[in-house]
Design a protein around this motif. Structure first.
Motif, PDB file in Angstrom:
ATOM      1  N   GLU A  10       6.368  -3.032  12.518  1.00 41.04           N
ATOM      2  CA  GLU A  10       5.069  -2.374  12.446  1.00 41.04           C
ATOM      3  C   GLU A  10       4.932  -1.661  11.110  1.00 41.04           C
ATOM      4  N   PHE A  11       3.797  -1.907  10.457  1.00 42.42           N
ATOM      5  CA  PHE A  11       3.507  -1.261   9.183  1.00 42.42           C
ATOM      6  C   PHE A  11       2.023  -0.935   9.145  1.00 42.42           C
ATOM      7  N   MET A  57       9.692  -6.753  -5.645  1.00 41.47           N
ATOM      8  CA  MET A  57       8.457  -6.838  -6.428  1.00 41.47           C
ATOM      9  C   MET A  57       7.927  -8.276  -6.457  1.00 41.47           C
ATOM     10  N   ILE A  58       8.824  -9.242  -6.514  1.00 41.64           N
ATOM     11  CA  ILE A  58       8.414 -10.651  -6.432  1.00 41.64           C
ATOM     12  C   ILE A  58       7.764 -10.910  -5.076  1.00 41.64           C
ATOM     13  N   LEU A  59       8.407 -10.447  -4.009  1.00 43.59           N
ATOM     14  CA  LEU A  59       7.851 -10.629  -2.667  1.00 43.59           C
ATOM     15  C   LEU A  59       6.478  -9.976  -2.531  1.00 43.59           C
ATOM     16  N   ALA A  60       6.342  -8.778  -3.063  1.00 40.64           N
ATOM     17  CA  ALA A  60       5.055  -8.079  -2.992  1.00 40.64           C
ATOM     18  C   ALA A  60       3.976  -8.894  -3.695  1.00 40.64           C
ATOM     19  N   ARG A  61       4.312  -9.458  -4.833  1.00 42.19           N
ATOM     20  CA  ARG A  61       3.342 -10.274  -5.578  1.00 42.19           C
ATOM     21  C   ARG A  61       2.966 -11.531  -4.791  1.00 42.19           C
ATOM     22  N   LEU A  62       3.957 -12.178  -4.207  1.00 41.40           N
ATOM     23  CA  LEU A  62       3.695 -13.417  -3.471  1.00 41.40           C
ATOM     24  C   LEU A  62       2.922 -13.198  -2.175  1.00 41.40           C
ATOM     25  N   THR A  63       3.204 -12.089  -1.501  1.00 43.55           N
ATOM     26  CA  THR A  63       2.590 -11.841  -0.192  1.00 43.55           C
ATOM     27  C   THR A  63       1.336 -10.979  -0.270  1.00 43.55           C
ATOM     28  N   GLN A  65       1.348  -7.903  -0.400  1.00 41.81           N
ATOM     29  CA  GLN A  65       1.643  -6.688   0.359  1.00 41.81           C
ATOM     30  C   GLN A  65       2.093  -5.617  -0.625  1.00 41.81           C
ATOM     31  N   PRO A  66       1.868  -4.340  -0.293  1.00 44.36           N
ATOM     32  CA  PRO A  66       2.373  -3.281  -1.177  1.00 44.36           C
ATOM     33  C   PRO A  66       3.902  -3.200  -1.097  1.00 44.36           C
ATOM     34  N   MET A  71       9.788  -1.698   1.618  1.00 51.74           N
ATOM     35  CA  MET A  71      10.687  -0.545   1.565  1.00 51.74           C
ATOM     36  C   MET A  71      10.805   0.172   2.907  1.00 51.74           C
ATOM     37  N   GLU A  72       9.800   0.051   3.749  1.00 54.32           N
ATOM     38  CA  GLU A  72       9.801   0.733   5.041  1.00 54.32           C
ATOM     39  C   GLU A  72      10.395  -0.113   6.168  1.00 54.32           C
ATOM     40  N   MET A  73      10.679  -1.375   5.917  1.00 55.53           N
ATOM     41  CA  MET A  73      11.205  -2.219   6.991  1.00 55.53           C
ATOM     42  C   MET A  73      12.689  -1.938   7.207  1.00 55.53           C
TER      43      MET A  73
END
Length: 91
Positions: A10-11, A57-63, A65-66, A71-73
């Motif tokens: 949950e986010f 940061m790569i994942l954030a760019r691809l998805t 998502q912030p 970082m919160e998972m």
């Protein structure tokens, strides 16, 4: 690629059972943009592809998502996701 969470995550009031990201379509320009952002924020890694923050940061760019989404998972999910990026980049 699709990553299925071990337990729903949950986010910001939304529950995620999985997340998709397309590493195959990652371009050199994406990598370069993230690298510049990574360095601008004061980070350093001898090998970018092995740095979990860079991979996040790569994942954030691809998805789209912030960064906070990752970082919160739970740490186990975070490590699995960043390892997938590392493995892809160094393969």
């Amino acid at each position: 690629m699709k990553h299925v969470f071990t337990k729903p995550y949950e986010f910001e009031g939304k529950t995620y059972k999985e997340i998709e990201f397309d590493l195959e379509n990652l371009k050199g320009s994406d990598y370069s943009i993230v690298k510049k952002q990574f360095v601008k924020e004061g980070n350093f890694a001898a090998i970018l592809a092995t740095d979990s923050d860079f991979c996040t940061m790569i994942l954030a760019r691809l998805t789209k998502q912030p960064i906070e989404f990752f970082m919160e998972m739970p740490a186990t999910e975070y490590c699995k996701l960043t390892a997938e990026v590392t493995n892809f980049l160094i393969a």
